[in-house]
Write a protein that holds these residues in place. Sequence first.
Motif, PDB file in Angstrom:
ATOM      1  N   LEU A   1       0.384  -6.406 -10.162  1.00 13.95           N
ATOM      2  CA  LEU A   1       1.505  -7.307  -9.878  1.00 13.95           C
ATOM      3  C   LEU A   1       2.748  -6.872 -10.640  1.00 13.95           C
ATOM      4  CD1 LEU A   1       2.411  -9.837  -8.410  1.00 13.95           C
ATOM      5  CD2 LEU A   1       1.628 -11.193 -10.355  1.00 13.95           C
ATOM      6  N   ASN A   2       2.580  -6.461 -11.877  1.00 10.46           N
ATOM      7  CA  ASN A   2       3.716  -5.919 -12.636  1.00 10.46           C
ATOM      8  C   ASN A   2       4.245  -4.639 -11.990  1.00 10.46           C
ATOM      9  OD1 ASN A   2       3.728  -7.934 -14.586  1.00 10.46           O
ATOM     10  ND2 ASN A   2       2.251  -6.849 -15.893  1.00 10.46           N
ATOM     11  N   GLY A   3       3.312  -3.845 -11.435  1.00  9.01           N
ATOM     12  CA  GLY A   3       3.755  -2.623 -10.736  1.00  9.01           C
ATOM     13  C   GLY A   3       4.582  -2.942  -9.520  1.00  9.01           C
ATOM     14  N   VAL A   4       4.152  -3.968  -8.761  1.00 11.35           N
ATOM     15  CA  VAL A   4       4.922  -4.339  -7.570  1.00 11.35           C
ATOM     16  C   VAL A   4       6.308  -4.840  -7.954  1.00 11.35           C
ATOM     17  CG1 VAL A   4       5.031  -5.977  -5.647  1.00 11.35           C
ATOM     18  CG2 VAL A   4       2.868  -4.850  -6.199  1.00 11.35           C
ATOM     19  N   ILE A   5       6.367  -5.751  -8.921  1.00  9.28           N
ATOM     20  CA  ILE A   5       7.653  -6.322  -9.334  1.00  9.28           C
ATOM     21  C   ILE A   5       8.553  -5.253  -9.929  1.00  9.28           C
ATOM     22  CG2 ILE A   5       8.738  -7.974 -10.898  1.00  9.28           C
ATOM     23  CD1 ILE A   5       6.240  -9.719 -10.587  1.00  9.28           C
ATOM     24  N   GLY A   6       7.973  -4.403 -10.786  1.00 11.95           N
ATOM     25  CA  GLY A   6       8.801  -3.359 -11.404  1.00 11.95           C
ATOM     26  C   GLY A   6       9.314  -2.361 -10.394  1.00 11.95           C
ATOM     27  N   ALA A   7       8.458  -1.975  -9.424  1.00 12.11           N
ATOM     28  CA  ALA A   7       8.900  -1.001  -8.417  1.00 12.11           C
ATOM     29  C   ALA A   7       9.984  -1.588  -7.530  1.00 12.11           C
ATOM     30  CB  ALA A   7       7.697  -0.562  -7.574  1.00 12.11           C
ATOM     31  N   ILE A   8       9.870  -2.872  -7.156  1.00  9.71           N
ATOM     32  CA  ILE A   8      10.897  -3.513  -6.322  1.00  9.71           C
ATOM     33  C   ILE A   8      12.210  -3.617  -7.093  1.00  9.71           C
ATOM     34  CG2 ILE A   8      11.529  -5.690  -5.200  1.00  9.71           C
ATOM     35  CD1 ILE A   8       8.596  -6.024  -4.472  1.00  9.71           C
TER      36      ILE A   8
ATOM     37  N   THR B   1      12.353   5.816  -1.905  1.00  9.54           N
ATOM     38  CA  THR B   1      11.081   6.096  -1.230  1.00  9.54           C
ATOM     39  C   THR B   1       9.922   6.107  -2.231  1.00  9.54           C
ATOM     40  OG1 THR B   1      12.251   7.419   0.431  1.00  9.54           O
ATOM     41  CG2 THR B   1       9.869   7.737   0.222  1.00  9.54           C
ATOM     42  N   GLU B   2      10.145   6.739  -3.372  1.00  8.29           N
ATOM     43  CA  GLU B   2       9.102   6.813  -4.400  1.00  8.29           C
ATOM     44  C   GLU B   2       8.740   5.418  -4.910  1.00  8.29           C
ATOM     45  OE1 GLU B   2       8.326   8.905  -8.770  1.00  8.29           O
ATOM     46  OE2 GLU B   2      10.172   9.328  -7.630  1.00  8.29           O
ATOM     47  N   TYR B   3       9.787   4.577  -5.161  1.00  5.70           N
ATOM     48  CA  TYR B   3       9.538   3.222  -5.654  1.00  5.70           C
ATOM     49  C   TYR B   3       8.836   2.360  -4.596  1.00  5.70           C
ATOM     50  CZ  TYR B   3      12.751   4.506  -9.398  1.00  5.70           C
ATOM     51  OH  TYR B   3      13.365   5.138 -10.461  1.00  5.70           O
ATOM     52  N   ALA B   4       9.176   2.571  -3.351  1.00  2.00           N
ATOM     53  CA  ALA B   4       8.524   1.832  -2.268  1.00  2.00           C
ATOM     54  C   ALA B   4       7.043   2.192  -2.180  1.00  2.00           C
ATOM     55  CB  ALA B   4       9.239   2.111  -0.940  1.00  2.00           C
ATOM     56  N   ILE B   5       6.740   3.475  -2.352  1.00  4.50           N
ATOM     57  CA  ILE B   5       5.332   3.918  -2.327  1.00  4.50           C
ATOM     58  C   ILE B   5       4.549   3.273  -3.471  1.00  4.50           C
ATOM     59  CG2 ILE B   5       3.808   5.892  -2.592  1.00  4.50           C
ATOM     60  CD1 ILE B   5       5.936   7.584  -1.137  1.00  4.50           C
ATOM     61  N   VAL B   6       5.182   3.246  -4.672  1.00  2.91           N
ATOM     62  CA  VAL B   6       4.528   2.618  -5.829  1.00  2.91           C
ATOM     63  C   VAL B   6       4.276   1.135  -5.567  1.00  2.91           C
ATOM     64  CG1 VAL B   6       4.813   2.005  -8.252  1.00  2.91           C
ATOM     65  CG2 VAL B   6       5.444   4.291  -7.470  1.00  2.91           C
TER      66      VAL B   6
ATOM     67  N   GLY C   1       0.590  -3.132  -4.354  1.00  6.25           N
ATOM     68  CA  GLY C   1       0.251  -4.273  -3.500  1.00  6.25           C
ATOM     69  C   GLY C   1      -1.130  -4.122  -2.881  1.00  6.25           C
ATOM     70  N   GLU C   2      -1.469  -2.927  -2.460  1.00  2.00           N
ATOM     71  CA  GLU C   2      -2.800  -2.696  -1.884  1.00  2.00           C
ATOM     72  C   GLU C   2      -3.900  -2.937  -2.931  1.00  2.00           C
ATOM     73  OE1 GLU C   2      -2.565   1.238  -0.386  1.00  2.00           O
ATOM     74  OE2 GLU C   2      -1.513   0.668   1.472  1.00  2.00           O
ATOM     75  N   ILE C   3      -3.668  -2.457  -4.143  1.00  2.00           N
ATOM     76  CA  ILE C   3      -4.648  -2.691  -5.212  1.00  2.00           C
ATOM     77  C   ILE C   3      -4.797  -4.185  -5.482  1.00  2.00           C
ATOM     78  CG2 ILE C   3      -5.147  -2.348  -7.659  1.00  2.00           C
ATOM     79  CD1 ILE C   3      -3.764   0.397  -7.425  1.00  2.00           C
ATOM     80  N   LEU C   4      -3.636  -4.875  -5.522  1.00  3.42           N
ATOM     81  CA  LEU C   4      -3.663  -6.315  -5.757  1.00  3.42           C
ATOM     82  C   LEU C   4      -4.401  -7.046  -4.634  1.00  3.42           C
ATOM     83  CD1 LEU C   4      -2.713  -8.685  -7.511  1.00  3.42           C
ATOM     84  CD2 LEU C   4      -0.593  -8.708  -6.181  1.00  3.42           C
ATOM     85  N   LEU C   5      -4.165  -6.630  -3.383  1.00  2.80           N
ATOM     86  CA  LEU C   5      -4.861  -7.235  -2.249  1.00  2.80           C
ATOM     87  C   LEU C   5      -6.368  -6.981  -2.322  1.00  2.80           C
ATOM     88  CD1 LEU C   5      -4.743  -8.705   0.462  1.00  2.80           C
ATOM     89  CD2 LEU C   5      -4.345  -6.499   1.575  1.00  2.80           C
ATOM     90  N   GLU C   6      -6.757  -5.795  -2.741  1.00  2.00           N
ATOM     91  CA  GLU C   6      -8.188  -5.487  -2.863  1.00  2.00           C
ATOM     92  C   GLU C   6      -8.855  -6.353  -3.932  1.00  2.00           C
ATOM     93  OE1 GLU C   6     -11.098  -1.624  -3.687  1.00  2.00           O
ATOM     94  OE2 GLU C   6      -8.909  -1.410  -3.735  1.00  2.00           O
ATOM     95  N   LEU C   7      -8.165  -6.547  -5.046  1.00  2.00           N
ATOM     96  CA  LEU C   7      -8.714  -7.406  -6.093  1.00  2.00           C
ATOM     97  C   LEU C   7      -8.858  -8.855  -5.610  1.00  2.00           C
ATOM     98  CD1 LEU C   7      -6.777  -6.096  -9.235  1.00  2.00           C
ATOM     99  CD2 LEU C   7      -9.223  -5.858  -8.779  1.00  2.00           C
ATOM    100  N   VAL C   8      -7.847  -9.345  -4.898  1.00  2.80           N
ATOM    101  CA  VAL C   8      -7.909 -10.715  -4.386  1.00  2.80           C
ATOM    102  C   VAL C   8      -9.061 -10.858  -3.382  1.00  2.80           C
ATOM    103  CG1 VAL C   8      -6.682 -12.454  -3.033  1.00  2.80           C
ATOM    104  CG2 VAL C   8      -5.492 -11.199  -4.808  1.00  2.80           C
ATOM    105  N   ASN C   9      -9.242  -9.857  -2.527  1.00  2.00           N
ATOM    106  CA  ASN C   9     -10.357  -9.902  -1.567  1.00  2.00           C
ATOM    107  C   ASN C   9     -11.708  -9.895  -2.274  1.00  2.00           C
ATOM    108  OD1 ASN C   9      -8.702  -9.974   0.698  1.00  2.00           O
ATOM    109  ND2 ASN C   9      -8.551  -7.734   0.826  1.00  2.00           N
ATOM    110  N   ASN C  10     -11.820  -9.098  -3.328  1.00  2.00           N
ATOM    111  CA  ASN C  10     -13.074  -9.070  -4.090  1.00  2.00           C
ATOM    112  C   ASN C  10     -13.360 -10.419  -4.743  1.00  2.00           C
ATOM    113  OD1 ASN C  10     -13.555  -6.391  -3.438  1.00  2.00           O
ATOM    114  ND2 ASN C  10     -12.470  -5.621  -5.257  1.00  2.00           N
ATOM    115  N   ILE C  11     -12.337 -11.059  -5.266  1.00  3.75           N
ATOM    116  CA  ILE C  11     -12.514 -12.379  -5.886  1.00  3.75           C
ATOM    117  C   ILE C  11     -12.933 -13.408  -4.842  1.00  3.75           C
ATOM    118  CG2 ILE C  11     -11.326 -14.250  -7.072  1.00  3.75           C
ATOM    119  CD1 ILE C  11      -9.605 -12.128  -8.436  1.00  3.75           C
TER     120      ILE C  11
END
Length: 227
Positions: free
Chosen positions: A180-187, A200-205, A210-220
């Motif tokens: 979540l910090n990565g998403v906020i910092g990159a934006i 482009t680099e910041y958008a990829i980050v 976000g994908e990692i965060l979504l995967e964690l939420v799905n696992n929970i």
Amino acid sequence: SAGLLFIVSAIYIQAKWNAPKFAANMPVVGFWSILVLIMLSSGLLGPTWIWLFAVPAIAALLGGLMSGVCWSMVCALTIWVFTALQVTGRLLLDSEVQSFDNDYVLSLAFEGTLVLVLSCVAVLVFRYAENAAQDKLTETVISLENEVHYRALAEEEARDSEKSKSAFLAAMSHELRTPLNGVIGAIRLLLESNKESEKTEYAIVARESGEILLELVNNIMDLSSLE
């Protein structure tokens, strides 16, 4: 002197061999022997034989209830032995008691035996009730001990569960905070940057975080549905 001898013997036996049951019955034997010696001159027609009823009570106090039952039988046998000796004329009685007929002696023997039998029955009933109460008390104590044990296990399991939940929440909060910090910092960097390559680099980050965060939420959510 005979009674004193039995009492001294009982003290010696208790001190030497540590036999409390046997030692407790020694004074009873002395008391019974004294009564028997006195009854040799009066039989069942004197006042002495009535003291035989006290022998089982003394034995029960000193040696226990079963000792009292055994001495009730001994006293009943003593009564009938003296009855037989008196009826057959083999017992030398004092002149004051020789005038009573045999029917009176037999009635005394029956009455005395009845009293002893009733006392034995009362003792056995009391012993049975005591054992039943003791067994019930033991079962209750065991049940309470098992209940306390199960409650202790449940409390320990609850504490372990709380610890596991706390550790899980701490780990998840850390794992969720990082992407979540990565998403906020990159934006934030994406908004501040003017270069297309950096955007482009910041958008990829931001997308990867976000994908990692979504995967964690799905696992929970999957874990919660399993529970």
